[in-house]
Design a protein around this motif. Structure first.
Motif, PDB file in Angstrom:
ATOM      1  N   GLY A 188      45.860  45.029  45.746  1.00  0.00           N
ATOM      2  CA  GLY A 188      47.113  44.679  45.112  1.00  0.00           C
ATOM      3  C   GLY A 188      46.898  43.878  43.846  1.00  0.00           C
ATOM      4  N   ALA A 189      48.010  43.586  43.195  1.00  0.00           N
ATOM      5  CA  ALA A 189      47.975  42.833  41.936  1.00  0.00           C
ATOM      6  C   ALA A 189      47.685  41.366  42.203  1.00  0.00           C
ATOM      7  CB  ALA A 189      49.308  42.978  41.218  1.00  0.00           C
ATOM      8  N   GLY A 229      51.472  27.423  44.999  1.00  0.00           N
ATOM      9  CA  GLY A 229      50.652  26.761  46.010  1.00  0.00           C
ATOM     10  C   GLY A 229      50.705  27.382  47.389  1.00  0.00           C
ATOM     11  N   ILE A 230      51.611  28.329  47.583  1.00  0.00           N
ATOM     12  CA  ILE A 230      51.692  28.988  48.891  1.00  0.00           C
ATOM     13  C   ILE A 230      50.443  29.830  49.101  1.00  0.00           C
ATOM     14  CG2 ILE A 230      52.922  30.760  50.216  1.00  0.00           C
ATOM     15  CD1 ILE A 230      55.506  29.675  49.027  1.00  0.00           C
ATOM     16  N   SER A 231      49.876  29.714  50.297  1.00  0.00           N
ATOM     17  CA  SER A 231      48.661  30.430  50.670  1.00  0.00           C
ATOM     18  C   SER A 231      49.023  31.577  51.613  1.00  0.00           C
ATOM     19  CB  SER A 231      47.705  29.450  51.360  1.00  0.00           C
ATOM     20  OG  SER A 231      46.561  30.109  51.800  1.00  0.00           O
ATOM     21  N   LEU A 232      48.657  32.807  51.216  1.00  0.00           N
ATOM     22  CA  LEU A 232      48.948  33.986  52.036  1.00  0.00           C
ATOM     23  C   LEU A 232      47.659  34.578  52.575  1.00  0.00           C
ATOM     24  CD1 LEU A 232      51.430  35.783  49.603  1.00  0.00           C
ATOM     25  CD2 LEU A 232      52.019  34.373  51.569  1.00  0.00           C
ATOM     26  N   ASN A 233      47.569  34.745  53.894  1.00  0.00           N
ATOM     27  CA  ASN A 233      46.430  35.432  54.486  1.00  0.00           C
ATOM     28  C   ASN A 233      46.674  36.922  54.285  1.00  0.00           C
ATOM     29  OD1 ASN A 233      44.552  36.688  56.181  1.00  0.00           O
ATOM     30  ND2 ASN A 233      44.562  34.954  57.592  1.00  0.00           N
ATOM     31  N   ILE A 234      45.821  37.578  53.508  1.00  0.00           N
ATOM     32  CA  ILE A 234      46.056  38.985  53.159  1.00  0.00           C
ATOM     33  C   ILE A 234      45.315  39.954  54.069  1.00  0.00           C
ATOM     34  CG2 ILE A 234      46.635  38.449  50.770  1.00  0.00           C
ATOM     35  CD1 ILE A 234      43.785  39.414  50.003  1.00  0.00           C
ATOM     36  N   GLY A 235      44.645  39.453  55.094  1.00  0.00           N
ATOM     37  CA  GLY A 235      43.975  40.329  56.047  1.00  0.00           C
ATOM     38  C   GLY A 235      42.623  40.811  55.540  1.00  0.00           C
ATOM     39  N   ALA A 236      42.027  41.712  56.315  1.00  0.00           N
ATOM     40  CA  ALA A 236      40.658  42.168  56.049  1.00  0.00           C
ATOM     41  C   ALA A 236      40.572  43.237  54.968  1.00  0.00           C
ATOM     42  CB  ALA A 236      40.041  42.697  57.336  1.00  0.00           C
ATOM     43  N   LYS A 237      41.603  44.055  54.867  1.00  0.00           N
ATOM     44  CA  LYS A 237      41.569  45.185  53.931  1.00  0.00           C
ATOM     45  C   LYS A 237      42.875  45.202  53.153  1.00  0.00           C
ATOM     46  CE  LYS A 237      38.695  47.612  57.216  1.00  0.00           C
ATOM     47  NZ  LYS A 237      38.371  46.388  57.933  1.00  0.00           N
ATOM     48  N   ARG A 238      42.750  45.040  51.835  1.00  0.00           N
ATOM     49  CA  ARG A 238      43.959  44.924  51.023  1.00  0.00           C
ATOM     50  C   ARG A 238      43.654  45.265  49.582  1.00  0.00           C
ATOM     51  NH1 ARG A 238      49.034  42.407  52.197  1.00  0.00           N
ATOM     52  NH2 ARG A 238      50.088  42.135  50.229  1.00  0.00           N
ATOM     53  N   LEU A 243      45.256  41.521  37.055  1.00  0.00           N
ATOM     54  CA  LEU A 243      44.265  42.483  37.539  1.00  0.00           C
ATOM     55  C   LEU A 243      44.708  43.079  38.861  1.00  0.00           C
ATOM     56  CD1 LEU A 243      41.009  40.358  36.993  1.00  0.00           C
ATOM     57  CD2 LEU A 243      41.887  42.164  35.497  1.00  0.00           C
ATOM     58  N   VAL A 244      44.018  44.125  39.252  1.00  0.00           N
ATOM     59  CA  VAL A 244      44.136  44.650  40.610  1.00  0.00           C
ATOM     60  C   VAL A 244      42.863  44.246  41.339  1.00  0.00           C
ATOM     61  CG1 VAL A 244      44.244  46.718  42.042  1.00  0.00           C
ATOM     62  CG2 VAL A 244      45.599  46.581  39.949  1.00  0.00           C
ATOM     63  N   MET A 245      43.031  43.597  42.494  1.00  0.00           N
ATOM     64  CA  MET A 245      41.888  43.209  43.321  1.00  0.00           C
ATOM     65  C   MET A 245      41.998  43.917  44.652  1.00  0.00           C
ATOM     66  SD  MET A 245      40.900  39.246  42.825  1.00  0.00           S
ATOM     67  CE  MET A 245      40.203  38.667  41.295  1.00  0.00           C
ATOM     68  N   SER A 246      40.849  44.369  45.150  1.00  0.00           N
ATOM     69  CA  SER A 246      40.784  45.026  46.458  1.00  0.00           C
ATOM     70  C   SER A 246      39.663  44.404  47.271  1.00  0.00           C
ATOM     71  CB  SER A 246      40.517  46.521  46.297  1.00  0.00           C
ATOM     72  OG  SER A 246      41.541  47.132  45.548  1.00  0.00           O
ATOM     73  N   ILE A 247      39.925  44.220  48.557  1.00  0.00           N
ATOM     74  CA  ILE A 247      38.919  43.661  49.453  1.00  0.00           C
ATOM     75  C   ILE A 247      38.788  44.581  50.672  1.00  0.00           C
ATOM     76  CG2 ILE A 247      40.598  42.139  50.591  1.00  0.00           C
ATOM     77  CD1 ILE A 247      37.050  40.987  49.994  1.00  0.00           C
ATOM     78  N   LEU A 248      37.562  44.811  51.066  1.00  0.00           N
ATOM     79  CA  LEU A 248      37.246  45.586  52.265  1.00  0.00           C
ATOM     80  C   LEU A 248      36.262  44.726  53.054  1.00  0.00           C
ATOM     81  CD1 LEU A 248      37.328  48.252  53.892  1.00  0.00           C
ATOM     82  CD2 LEU A 248      35.454  49.049  52.447  1.00  0.00           C
ATOM     83  N   SER A 249      36.715  44.128  54.137  1.00  0.00           N
ATOM     84  CA  SER A 249      35.895  43.169  54.868  1.00  0.00           C
ATOM     85  C   SER A 249      36.087  43.324  56.373  1.00  0.00           C
ATOM     86  CB  SER A 249      36.236  41.738  54.421  1.00  0.00           C
ATOM     87  OG  SER A 249      37.604  41.457  54.632  1.00  0.00           O
ATOM     88  N   LEU A 287      34.334  43.377  47.406  1.00  0.00           N
ATOM     89  CA  LEU A 287      35.421  42.979  46.526  1.00  0.00           C
ATOM     90  C   LEU A 287      35.332  43.806  45.255  1.00  0.00           C
ATOM     91  CD1 LEU A 287      37.676  40.964  45.568  1.00  0.00           C
ATOM     92  CD2 LEU A 287      35.805  39.561  44.682  1.00  0.00           C
ATOM     93  N   THR A 288      36.451  44.331  44.820  1.00  0.00           N
ATOM     94  CA  THR A 288      36.539  44.967  43.513  1.00  0.00           C
ATOM     95  C   THR A 288      37.713  44.347  42.758  1.00  0.00           C
ATOM     96  OG1 THR A 288      38.015  46.771  44.178  1.00  0.00           O
ATOM     97  CG2 THR A 288      35.656  47.162  44.399  1.00  0.00           C
ATOM     98  N   PHE A 289      37.599  44.322  41.452  1.00  0.00           N
ATOM     99  CA  PHE A 289      38.755  43.965  40.629  1.00  0.00           C
ATOM    100  C   PHE A 289      38.601  44.620  39.272  1.00  0.00           C
ATOM    101  CE2 PHE A 289      35.901  40.228  40.238  1.00  0.00           C
ATOM    102  CZ  PHE A 289      35.716  40.164  38.872  1.00  0.00           C
ATOM    103  N   GLY A 290      39.746  44.784  38.599  1.00  0.00           N
ATOM    104  CA  GLY A 290      39.724  45.397  37.285  1.00  0.00           C
ATOM    105  C   GLY A 290      41.117  45.764  36.818  1.00  0.00           C
TER     106      GLY A 290
END
Length: 150
Positions: free
Chosen positions: A129-130, A118-127, A84-90, A1-4
């Motif tokens: 975005g803001a 309250g809406i929950s979005l599955n953003i997948g394994a690699k994403r 922030l911008v958050m990125s996930i690589l999983s 996980l990265t954010f910044g």
């Protein structure tokens, strides 16, 4: 996980569950895929970065069953205090961590973006975005596979 943002960047590795073996249960909440890493303590994370750590703990029941049970993954929920911008690589978000010798597979992981409404979005394994104030990123890491039929 990265954010910044343009003023800082943060990077962390997040634990999961380790698989079980012929004579042992898998460990819960450990780094099985990398060495020489340690996650930042919650108090330090919140003091140094514009985020709140809403939840961090074991993901009970995520390890595979068997004669020897796989370890449980973790849940980590982060809320930004400014945009922030958050990125996930999983991994293991679609395919379950497998069990061996009749052991059961573990639960897959999930990465969820919880919107302000309250809406929950599955953003997948690699994403990447803001993420905005009032939104939350929930990371559910996979467990480890079980070993041996019960």
């Amino acid at each position: 996980l990265t954010f910044g943002d343009s003023k800082f960047g943060y990077y962390e590795t997040i634990a999961g569950g380790a698989g079980a073996g012929p004579t042992w249960n898998g460990r819960s909440g450990v780094h099985t895929h990398c060495t020489n890493t340690r996650i930042t303590d919650p108090e330090i994370l919140e003091r140094r970065y514009p985020v709140l750590l809403r939840q961090f703990g074991l993901r009970k029941g995520s390890g595979g069953d068997g004669k020897h049970k796989g370890g449980d993954g973790v849940i980590r929920e982060i809320e930004p205090l400014r945009p922030l911008v958050m990125s996930i690589l999983s991994e293991r978000r679609c395919l379950q961590p497998y069990g061996l010798e009749g052991g059961e597979p573990a639960k897959t992981g999930r990465n969820l973006l919880i919107k302000k409404n309250g809406i929950s979005l599955n953003i997948g394994a690699k994403r990447s975005g803001a993420i905005n104030v009032g939104e939350r990123l929930v990371i559910e890491s996979p467990g480890g596979g079980g070993y041996g039929a019960k």
